[in-house]
Scaffold this motif. Structure first.
Motif, PDB file in Angstrom:
ATOM      1  N   ASP A   1       4.172   7.888  -6.968  1.00  0.00           N
ATOM      2  CA  ASP A   1       3.171   8.735  -7.635  1.00  0.00           C
ATOM      3  C   ASP A   1       1.998   9.034  -6.699  1.00  0.00           C
ATOM      4  O   ASP A   1       1.020   9.640  -7.106  1.00  0.00           O
ATOM      5  CB  ASP A   1       2.687   8.080  -8.930  1.00  0.00           C
ATOM      6  N   GLY A   2       2.117   8.612  -5.432  1.00  0.00           N
ATOM      7  CA  GLY A   2       1.093   8.933  -4.442  1.00  0.00           C
ATOM      8  C   GLY A   2      -0.003   7.904  -4.325  1.00  0.00           C
ATOM      9  O   GLY A   2      -0.828   7.981  -3.422  1.00  0.00           O
ATOM     10  N   HIS A   3      -0.059   6.942  -5.215  1.00  0.00           N
ATOM     11  CA  HIS A   3      -1.105   5.931  -5.118  1.00  0.00           C
ATOM     12  C   HIS A   3      -0.857   5.009  -3.924  1.00  0.00           C
ATOM     13  O   HIS A   3       0.263   4.607  -3.665  1.00  0.00           O
ATOM     14  CB  HIS A   3      -1.196   5.111  -6.408  1.00  0.00           C
ATOM     15  N   VAL A   4      -1.944   4.714  -3.231  1.00  0.00           N
ATOM     16  CA  VAL A   4      -1.857   3.907  -2.015  1.00  0.00           C
ATOM     17  C   VAL A   4      -2.239   2.463  -2.325  1.00  0.00           C
ATOM     18  O   VAL A   4      -3.191   2.214  -3.076  1.00  0.00           O
ATOM     19  CB  VAL A   4      -2.785   4.482  -0.928  1.00  0.00           C
ATOM     20  N   LEU A   5      -1.470   1.552  -1.765  1.00  0.00           N
ATOM     21  CA  LEU A   5      -1.747   0.124  -1.931  1.00  0.00           C
ATOM     22  C   LEU A   5      -1.990  -0.497  -0.557  1.00  0.00           C
ATOM     23  O   LEU A   5      -1.180  -0.349   0.349  1.00  0.00           O
ATOM     24  CB  LEU A   5      -0.533  -0.556  -2.601  1.00  0.00           C
ATOM     25  N   ASN A   6      -3.142  -1.134  -0.410  1.00  0.00           N
ATOM     26  CA  ASN A   6      -3.436  -1.887   0.811  1.00  0.00           C
ATOM     27  C   ASN A   6      -3.402  -3.373   0.484  1.00  0.00           C
ATOM     28  O   ASN A   6      -3.784  -3.769  -0.623  1.00  0.00           O
ATOM     29  CB  ASN A   6      -4.841  -1.567   1.330  1.00  0.00           C
ATOM     30  N   GLY A   7      -2.985  -4.190   1.428  1.00  0.00           N
ATOM     31  CA  GLY A   7      -3.012  -5.632   1.180  1.00  0.00           C
ATOM     32  C   GLY A   7      -2.865  -6.405   2.465  1.00  0.00           C
ATOM     33  O   GLY A   7      -2.599  -5.844   3.534  1.00  0.00           O
ATOM     34  N   SER A   8      -3.082  -7.690   2.357  1.00  0.00           N
ATOM     35  CA  SER A   8      -2.914  -8.540   3.526  1.00  0.00           C
ATOM     36  C   SER A   8      -2.603  -9.961   3.079  1.00  0.00           C
ATOM     37  O   SER A   8      -2.894 -10.343   1.943  1.00  0.00           O
ATOM     38  CB  SER A   8      -4.182  -8.525   4.391  1.00  0.00           C
ATOM     39  N   PHE A   9      -1.958 -10.702   3.965  1.00  0.00           N
ATOM     40  CA  PHE A   9      -1.734 -12.125   3.722  1.00  0.00           C
ATOM     41  C   PHE A   9      -1.443 -12.795   5.057  1.00  0.00           C
ATOM     42  O   PHE A   9      -1.319 -12.113   6.086  1.00  0.00           O
ATOM     43  CB  PHE A   9      -0.604 -12.365   2.708  1.00  0.00           C
TER      44      PHE A   9
ATOM     45  N   SER B   1      -6.638  -6.030  -4.770  1.00  0.00           N
ATOM     46  CA  SER B   1      -6.242  -4.756  -4.198  1.00  0.00           C
ATOM     47  C   SER B   1      -5.212  -4.030  -5.049  1.00  0.00           C
ATOM     48  O   SER B   1      -4.991  -2.850  -4.872  1.00  0.00           O
ATOM     49  CB  SER B   1      -5.699  -4.964  -2.785  1.00  0.00           C
ATOM     50  N   THR B   2      -4.573  -4.714  -5.953  1.00  0.00           N
ATOM     51  CA  THR B   2      -3.512  -4.052  -6.703  1.00  0.00           C
ATOM     52  C   THR B   2      -3.978  -3.557  -8.068  1.00  0.00           C
ATOM     53  O   THR B   2      -3.234  -2.892  -8.754  1.00  0.00           O
ATOM     54  CB  THR B   2      -2.320  -5.003  -6.932  1.00  0.00           C
ATOM     55  N   ALA B   3      -5.197  -3.847  -8.431  1.00  0.00           N
ATOM     56  CA  ALA B   3      -5.644  -3.546  -9.793  1.00  0.00           C
ATOM     57  C   ALA B   3      -5.464  -2.075 -10.158  1.00  0.00           C
ATOM     58  O   ALA B   3      -5.003  -1.749 -11.243  1.00  0.00           O
ATOM     59  CB  ALA B   3      -7.106  -3.945  -9.950  1.00  0.00           C
ATOM     60  N   SER B   4      -5.767  -1.154  -9.214  1.00  0.00           N
ATOM     61  CA  SER B   4      -5.704   0.254  -9.554  1.00  0.00           C
ATOM     62  C   SER B   4      -4.483   0.939  -8.968  1.00  0.00           C
ATOM     63  O   SER B   4      -4.328   2.128  -9.057  1.00  0.00           O
ATOM     64  CB  SER B   4      -6.965   0.961  -9.047  1.00  0.00           C
ATOM     65  N   ALA B   5      -3.589   0.179  -8.315  1.00  0.00           N
ATOM     66  CA  ALA B   5      -2.440   0.797  -7.649  1.00  0.00           C
ATOM     67  C   ALA B   5      -1.251   0.872  -8.591  1.00  0.00           C
ATOM     68  O   ALA B   5      -1.208   0.195  -9.603  1.00  0.00           O
ATOM     69  CB  ALA B   5      -2.083  -0.010  -6.409  1.00  0.00           C
ATOM     70  N   HIS B   6      -0.290   1.686  -8.169  1.00  0.00           N
ATOM     71  CA  HIS B   6       0.851   1.915  -9.038  1.00  0.00           C
ATOM     72  C   HIS B   6       2.122   1.264  -8.546  1.00  0.00           C
ATOM     73  O   HIS B   6       3.194   1.590  -8.980  1.00  0.00           O
ATOM     74  CB  HIS B   6       1.032   3.414  -9.261  1.00  0.00           C
ATOM     75  N   THR B   7       2.001   0.408  -7.561  1.00  0.00           N
ATOM     76  CA  THR B   7       3.101  -0.501  -7.272  1.00  0.00           C
ATOM     77  C   THR B   7       2.470  -1.824  -6.872  1.00  0.00           C
ATOM     78  O   THR B   7       1.249  -1.930  -6.740  1.00  0.00           O
ATOM     79  CB  THR B   7       4.034   0.025  -6.178  1.00  0.00           C
ATOM     80  N   VAL B   8       3.303  -2.823  -6.703  1.00  0.00           N
ATOM     81  CA  VAL B   8       2.795  -4.154  -6.395  1.00  0.00           C
ATOM     82  C   VAL B   8       3.789  -4.844  -5.486  1.00  0.00           C
ATOM     83  O   VAL B   8       4.996  -4.602  -5.574  1.00  0.00           O
ATOM     84  CB  VAL B   8       2.552  -4.949  -7.707  1.00  0.00           C
ATOM     85  N   LEU B   9       3.267  -5.651  -4.574  1.00  0.00           N
ATOM     86  CA  LEU B   9       4.155  -6.425  -3.701  1.00  0.00           C
ATOM     87  C   LEU B   9       4.790  -7.536  -4.518  1.00  0.00           C
ATOM     88  O   LEU B   9       4.095  -8.308  -5.177  1.00  0.00           O
ATOM     89  CB  LEU B   9       3.349  -7.023  -2.536  1.00  0.00           C
TER      90      LEU B   9
END
Ligand code: CU
Length: 406
Positions: A114-122, A23-31
């Motif tokens: 930068d407006g990029h949305v990051l979705n994730g789950s754990f 899920s983070t490959a194309s996003a501009h932040t990371v958990l």
């Protein structure tokens, strides 16, 4: 209790990276890290979940663009709608009805600056909770009443409010393992209410939510009642002063007010023969009731209120049936040990002021009766009054007192 987060950034990051690559490959932040950590098995559920990202998150006024949700093993969401963003940290309170062991599923959706949305789950797991692991054998039966008066100065690290206060009243019924409670307060920005263990004096519980409290119990007309394991309730009843009642607010997320639980007098007043006179909107309605005080000390009835009346009652001391229109207001009515007081339409009585709705003969209205014991502890009981004949001027009519209900 204020939760002490640990930020084992490197270790947590290594355990996360495998989970989030897709899920983070194309996003501009990371958990970067979270508390509780992904995949972790913990034994006490913290008060809030905290997610830390690599970059500051985007904030657009009050728009809920950054969200984290936690679903408990029963499929219930235990997070609130109040997502809090501080720079790169997103947090939300955890307020489950019961802390149960099993898998907790976390989902989040955040926007980078930068407006990029990051979705994730754990997921993380809660092992056996210490409350249910207690091997304390406490005999318990009947009913136990507890109360707590919470102030800012009782927040452990002293960062609570200087002026806020709240009262929590609890009654535990061991016949069916229920606890009922009401929170009374003027605080308006409450985000969570909990009962916490205060110390490890007798127990192995520390810094955990012992019982989460529903916010619908705040200034509620009827107490909120829930089931809990008998052992949990027995520990609370037997070691009340080892627990604190705490409210968290937007202004004081780690704790606004707190107060130690205390055992209340066990002999509640017995309230019978409750009725009010039918009357019109915006006028007053007289209350009749008979109160027995079975406790060994004098109690003071300090208020009788209804959510149908905009201002609280006042007591009067006058003979209403003799055409005497001068009433003397009383701030309370004392009831001696083992005695009975009748509040009626003669002599001492009570009145609900400025009714919000017209009352009809036969309808039932809830009344909250508040009294204090000789230690100043405040207690409450809800009774249901039946509306009887309408008042006739100051005479209030002669009530039949029939058909009362509790
Ligand atoms: Cu708390």
């Amino acid at each position: 209790m204020k939760h002490k987060s640990s930020f084992a950034v490197v270790a947590a990051f290594l355990s996360f990276i495998t989970i989030f690559t897709a899920s983070t490959a194309s996003a501009h932040t990371v958990l970067v890290t979270s508390d509780p950590a992904a995949g972790a098995t913990i034994h006490t559920l913290p008060e809030k979940i905290t997610l830390t990202f690599a970059n500051p998150l985007l904030s657009l006024g009050t728009a809920a663009i950054n969200q984290v949700k936690v679903i408990d093993p029963m499929g219930m969401e235990i997070t609130s709608t109040n997502n809090v963003v501080h720079g790169s940290v997103l947090s939300n309170v955890l307020s489950p009805t019961m802390v149960m062991s099993g898998d907790y599923h976390v989902t989040f959706r955040v926007a980078a600056q930068d407006g990029h949305v990051l979705n994730g789950s754990f997921t993380f797991s809660v092992g056996n909770t210490s409350a249910t692991n207690q091997k304390i054998n406490i005999p318990h039966s009947g009913e136990v009443a507890l109360h707590a008066f919470a102030t800012g100065k009782d927040i452990i690290d002293g960062t609570g409010s200087a002026t806020d206060t709240a009262t929590g009243t609890f009654s535990i019924d061991f016949n069916d393992d229920t606890f009922c409670y009401t929170i009374t307060t003027k605080i308006t920005d409450i985000t969570a209410g909990h009962v916490h263990a205060l110390s490890q004096k007798n127990l192995t519980i520390s810094d955990e939510i012992f019982l989460p409290l529903k916010l619908t119990s705040i200034n509620a007309a009827h107490p909120i009642c829930e089931n809990a394991p008998g052992e949990t309730l027995a520990i609370l009843a037997a070691h009340a002063s080892d627990y604190v009642f705490m409210l968290h607010t937007k202004r004081f997320p780690d704790g606004d007010v707190a107060g130690e639980l205390q055992t209340s007098i066990s002999q509640n007043p017995i309230i019978q023969s409750v009725s009010v006179t039918a009357t019109t909107k915006n006028s007053d309605s007289a209350i009749a009731l008979k109160i027995t005080n079975p406790s060994p000390t004098t109690i003071l009835i300090t208020a009788i209120t209804s959510n149908l009346a905009s201002s609280s009652m006042f007591f009067y001391d006058a003979n209403m049936c003799q055409g005497n229109s001068t009433m003397q207001a009383l701030s309370n009515i004392a009831i001696a040990p083992d005695s009975v007081v009748s509040l009626g339409y003669k002599y001492q009585g009570a009145m609900l002021s400025h009714l919000k709705v017209p009352l009809k003969i036969g309808s039932q209205i809830p009344l909250t009766v508040t009294w204090t014991d000789n230690q100043g502890g405040a207690h409450k009981q809800i009774v249901v009054a039946k509306v009887v004949v309408p008042p006739q001027g100051l005479n209030f009519g002669m009530s039949s007192m029939s058909g009362m209900s509790m």
